[in-house]
Design a protein around this motif. Structure first.
Motif, PDB file in Angstrom:
ATOM      1  N   GLU A 167       0.863  -1.230  -0.037  1.00  0.00           N
ATOM      2  CA  GLU A 167       0.039   0.044  -0.212  1.00  0.00           C
ATOM      3  C   GLU A 167       0.822   1.323  -0.085  1.00  0.00           C
ATOM      4  O   GLU A 167       0.369   2.226  -0.055  1.00  0.00           O
ATOM      5  CB  GLU A 167      -0.760   0.097   1.182  1.00  0.00           C
ATOM      6  N   GLY A 168       2.100   1.125   0.172  1.00  0.00           N
ATOM      7  CA  GLY A 168       3.127   2.244  -0.048  1.00  0.00           C
ATOM      8  C   GLY A 168       2.924   3.037   1.243  1.00  0.00           C
ATOM      9  O   GLY A 168       3.076   4.269   1.118  1.00  0.00           O
ATOM     10  N   TYR A 169       2.597   2.446   2.391  1.00  0.00           N
ATOM     11  CA  TYR A 169       2.653   3.356   3.709  1.00  0.00           C
ATOM     12  C   TYR A 169       3.452   4.282   3.970  1.00  0.00           C
ATOM     13  O   TYR A 169       4.828   3.815   3.907  1.00  0.00           O
ATOM     14  CB  TYR A 169       2.254   2.505   5.054  1.00  0.00           C
ATOM     15  N   GLU A 170       3.342   5.444   4.474  1.00  0.00           N
ATOM     16  CA  GLU A 170       4.287   6.284   5.002  1.00  0.00           C
ATOM     17  C   GLU A 170       4.786   6.326   6.416  1.00  0.00           C
ATOM     18  O   GLU A 170       4.043   6.033   7.397  1.00  0.00           O
ATOM     19  CB  GLU A 170       3.475   7.964   4.699  1.00  0.00           C
ATOM     20  N   LEU A 171       6.025   6.483   6.558  1.00  0.00           N
ATOM     21  CA  LEU A 171       6.416   6.021   7.911  1.00  0.00           C
ATOM     22  C   LEU A 171       6.356   7.368   8.764  1.00  0.00           C
ATOM     23  O   LEU A 171       6.900   8.497   8.098  1.00  0.00           O
ATOM     24  CB  LEU A 171       8.098   5.687   7.597  1.00  0.00           C
ATOM     25  N   PRO A 172       5.694   7.575   9.812  1.00  0.00           N
ATOM     26  CA  PRO A 172       5.591   8.676  10.436  1.00  0.00           C
ATOM     27  C   PRO A 172       6.921   9.070  11.032  1.00  0.00           C
ATOM     28  O   PRO A 172       7.971   8.499  11.067  1.00  0.00           O
ATOM     29  CB  PRO A 172       4.638   8.327  11.784  1.00  0.00           C
ATOM     30  N   ALA A 173       6.828  10.125  11.790  1.00  0.00           N
ATOM     31  CA  ALA A 173       8.115  10.862  12.357  1.00  0.00           C
ATOM     32  C   ALA A 173       8.662   9.959  13.397  1.00  0.00           C
ATOM     33  O   ALA A 173       7.920   9.352  14.016  1.00  0.00           O
ATOM     34  CB  ALA A 173       7.845  12.104  12.825  1.00  0.00           C
ATOM     35  N   GLU A 174      10.090   9.751  13.589  1.00  0.00           N
ATOM     36  CA  GLU A 174      10.809   9.171  14.615  1.00  0.00           C
ATOM     37  C   GLU A 174      10.276   9.697  15.903  1.00  0.00           C
ATOM     38  O   GLU A 174      10.344  10.739  16.183  1.00  0.00           O
ATOM     39  CB  GLU A 174      12.190   9.094  14.307  1.00  0.00           C
ATOM     40  N   ALA A 175      10.319   8.738  17.045  1.00  0.00           N
ATOM     41  CA  ALA A 175      10.086   9.092  18.394  1.00  0.00           C
ATOM     42  C   ALA A 175      11.428   9.161  18.968  1.00  0.00           C
ATOM     43  O   ALA A 175      12.292   8.349  19.003  1.00  0.00           O
ATOM     44  CB  ALA A 175       9.433   8.123  18.953  1.00  0.00           C
ATOM     45  N   GLU A 176      11.793  10.443  19.331  1.00  0.00           N
ATOM     46  CA  GLU A 176      13.169  10.598  19.744  1.00  0.00           C
ATOM     47  C   GLU A 176      13.225  10.623  21.461  1.00  0.00           C
ATOM     48  O   GLU A 176      14.212  10.445  21.796  1.00  0.00           O
ATOM     49  CB  GLU A 176      13.856  12.068  19.198  1.00  0.00           C
ATOM     50  N   ASP A 177      12.150  11.040  22.069  1.00  0.00           N
ATOM     51  CA  ASP A 177      12.248  10.977  23.439  1.00  0.00           C
ATOM     52  C   ASP A 177      11.663   9.662  24.144  1.00  0.00           C
ATOM     53  O   ASP A 177      11.359   8.882  23.364  1.00  0.00           O
ATOM     54  CB  ASP A 177      11.018  12.151  24.037  1.00  0.00           C
ATOM     55  N   ASN A 178      11.870   9.593  25.302  1.00  0.00           N
ATOM     56  CA  ASN A 178      11.430   8.333  25.980  1.00  0.00           C
ATOM     57  C   ASN A 178       9.958   8.520  25.999  1.00  0.00           C
ATOM     58  O   ASN A 178       9.639   9.340  26.971  1.00  0.00           O
ATOM     59  CB  ASN A 178      12.019   8.317  27.372  1.00  0.00           C
ATOM     60  N   VAL A 179       9.354   7.746  25.150  1.00  0.00           N
ATOM     61  CA  VAL A 179       7.919   7.671  25.328  1.00  0.00           C
ATOM     62  C   VAL A 179       7.037   7.710  26.528  1.00  0.00           C
ATOM     63  O   VAL A 179       6.099   8.282  26.856  1.00  0.00           O
ATOM     64  CB  VAL A 179       7.383   6.986  24.041  1.00  0.00           C
ATOM     65  N   TRP A 180       7.888   6.746  27.412  1.00  0.00           N
ATOM     66  CA  TRP A 180       7.001   6.689  28.774  1.00  0.00           C
ATOM     67  C   TRP A 180       7.019   7.947  29.689  1.00  0.00           C
ATOM     68  O   TRP A 180       6.102   8.023  30.400  1.00  0.00           O
ATOM     69  CB  TRP A 180       7.847   5.573  29.719  1.00  0.00           C
TER      70      TRP A 180
END
Length: 445
Positions: free
Chosen positions: A361-374
């Motif tokens: 489907e050619g999905y677009e990769l969202p922006a990278e998570a650079e912070d500790n998500v927790w």
């Protein structure tokens, strides 16, 4: 295949093998075994071994019970823990109906079918699991809690400790079975260990994981301890995951590698990761299939709870490691939600299907998570568009129920059985009155 069968028959005779165990896996991921005598092996190769499929979890309905186990000669191995007294070997089986059709309920066939779809697109799917487990003094509880064999931590060297001898014996046994081990070490929890298997095609890996669990249990019995793959056996301690590195190859070339790409990840690699992220919530009832799995996912200790990706971010669901820059063969992505109690055939089928969907489907990769998500607040996570994984088995089952991807990949019978089985587990769990409730409420209410 005939050459392989001849090799098996010759080895049985030359090595004096007394029993041959035919192994297969039910829908929940429990290993099943039936032993046959050497004289029966040739007949099993040509005709299969008949059994009552209705007695196996999720295999058939009562009116279509007859099944055949067809041993795969390429999986023949002598079981080292059986020793020289009555030497015993094993082969994994493909399950078929009496007319020779693959059984739609066989998890090994589900994975083979998904791998065939990848092969039609020119891809081979490789996996490399890091398997965590706890060593306990016994399966019995002490003061209501499991008792680990040591109080060591991550990478600790414990002179004379149980875990050293245990890992050495286990690794040697795995190597004797033709299963290559890359690393073994003490993990962060008391009594917790990790053994990483070398990468292989996904079907071989899934067979290896089933063998691995058996080896670990056998060595534990031999050494007078108890091994558990329960995702979160102790509150306040890390859970046991099965982080798995994934890659697609086109022939000899790694389809995830692009020297000029961000983190040297190709467009195909980015689309694959985007597929994993988009479909992660709906496949979680399979990758994390028990009530207890959600205690690990939502218990901290680097288990991923949110649908994000990152490079060196161990709070992310998908990590893009860069261990060997400019070495194309090592390009891969790491899926971190999977736990050590998953059915590897079904879990790898869904991870592959989700990634392939992203490519198709050619999905677009969202922006990278650079912070500790927790460490972010709920509002910050919402603003960044970070969705969460299901918070409970009930939540996971309701998301899976509406998933076309899961229904199509597993097939109707396996899909319906997983839903039925997991609903039953949640219903039984929900009816429990737990020690936590009694301790919190009994005296004050």
């Amino acid at each position: 295949m005939d050459k392989q069968r001849d090799f098996v028959l010759r080895t049985i005779e030359e090595r004096g093998i007394k029993f041959i165990r035919l192994w297969f896996t039910d829908v929940v991921g429990t290993l099943k075994s039936v032993a046959i005598a050497p004289a029966e092996v040739e007949g099993a190769f040509s005709e299969g071994l008949g059994f009552d499929g209705s007695a196996i979890e999720g295999f058939t309905r009562a009116y279509e019970a007859d099944m055949l186990a067809q041993p795969d000669p390429t999986t023949f191995q002598i079981l080292p823990w059986r020793g020289e007294i009555d030497p015993t070997a094993r082969m994994f089986c493909d399950i078929t109906t009496p007319d020779g059709q693959p059984a739609v309920s066989d998890p090994r066939h589900v994975l083979k079918r998904t791998l065939a779809k990848a092969a039609d697109r020119g891809f081979t799917f490789y996996t490399h699991p890091e398997i965590e487990f706890y060593l306990l003094k016994s399966s019995k509880l002490k003061n209501g809690k499991p008792e680990p064999v040591d109080s060591a931590g991550f990478f600790d060297n414990v002179p004379g400790g149980t875990a050293h001898d245990f890992r050495r014996r286990s690794v040697r046994m795995l190597e004797d079975l033709g299963i290559s081990v890359e690393f073994s070490h003490h993990e962060a929890g008391p009594g917790q260990n990790e053994i990483d298997l070398r990468y292989a095609d996904a079907l071989t890996t899934a067979d290896n994981i089933m063998t691995f669990r058996t080896v670990i249990k056998e060595v534990a019995i031999e050494q007078g301890v108890y091994a558990t793959f329960m995702p979160k056996p102790m509150s306040g301690q890390p859970g046991s995951g099965m982080h798995t590195h994934l890659s697609l190859f086109e022939g000899d070339s790694n389809a995830f590698y692009d020297a000029s790409g961000h983190y040297q990840l190709s467009t195909i690699g980015r689309q694959f990761v985007a597929g994993l992220l988009k479909h992660a919530p709906e496949i979680t009832a399979v990758t994390n299939q028990f009530v207890n799995s959600y205690k690990r996912l939502w218990g901290g200790d680097e288990a991923p709870s949110f649908v994000t990706w990152g490079h060196n971010n161990r709070s992310a669901l998908v990590r893009v490691p860069l261990y060997k820059p400019n070495k194309g063969q090592s390009a891969r992505v790491e899926y971190r939600a999977l736990d050590a109690a998953a059915n590897p055939y079904l879990a790898y089928s869904l991870l592959l299907a989700a990634g392939l969907k992203g490519i198709e489907e050619g999905y677009e990769l969202p922006a990278e998570a650079e912070d500790n998500v927790w460490e972010l607040s709920d509002a910050e996570r919402r603003a960044l568009g970070y969705n969460q994984l299901p918070a409970s088995l009930d939540h996971a089952v309701s998301l899976m129920e509406d998933s076309e991807l899961v229904a199509e990949t597993l097939g109707e019978q396996v899909f319906n059985y997983v839903l039925l089985n997991k609903r039953r587990e949640w219903k039984e769990y929900r009816a429990q009155v737990t020690p936590y409730e009694l301790e919190s409420n009994l005296e004050i209410l």
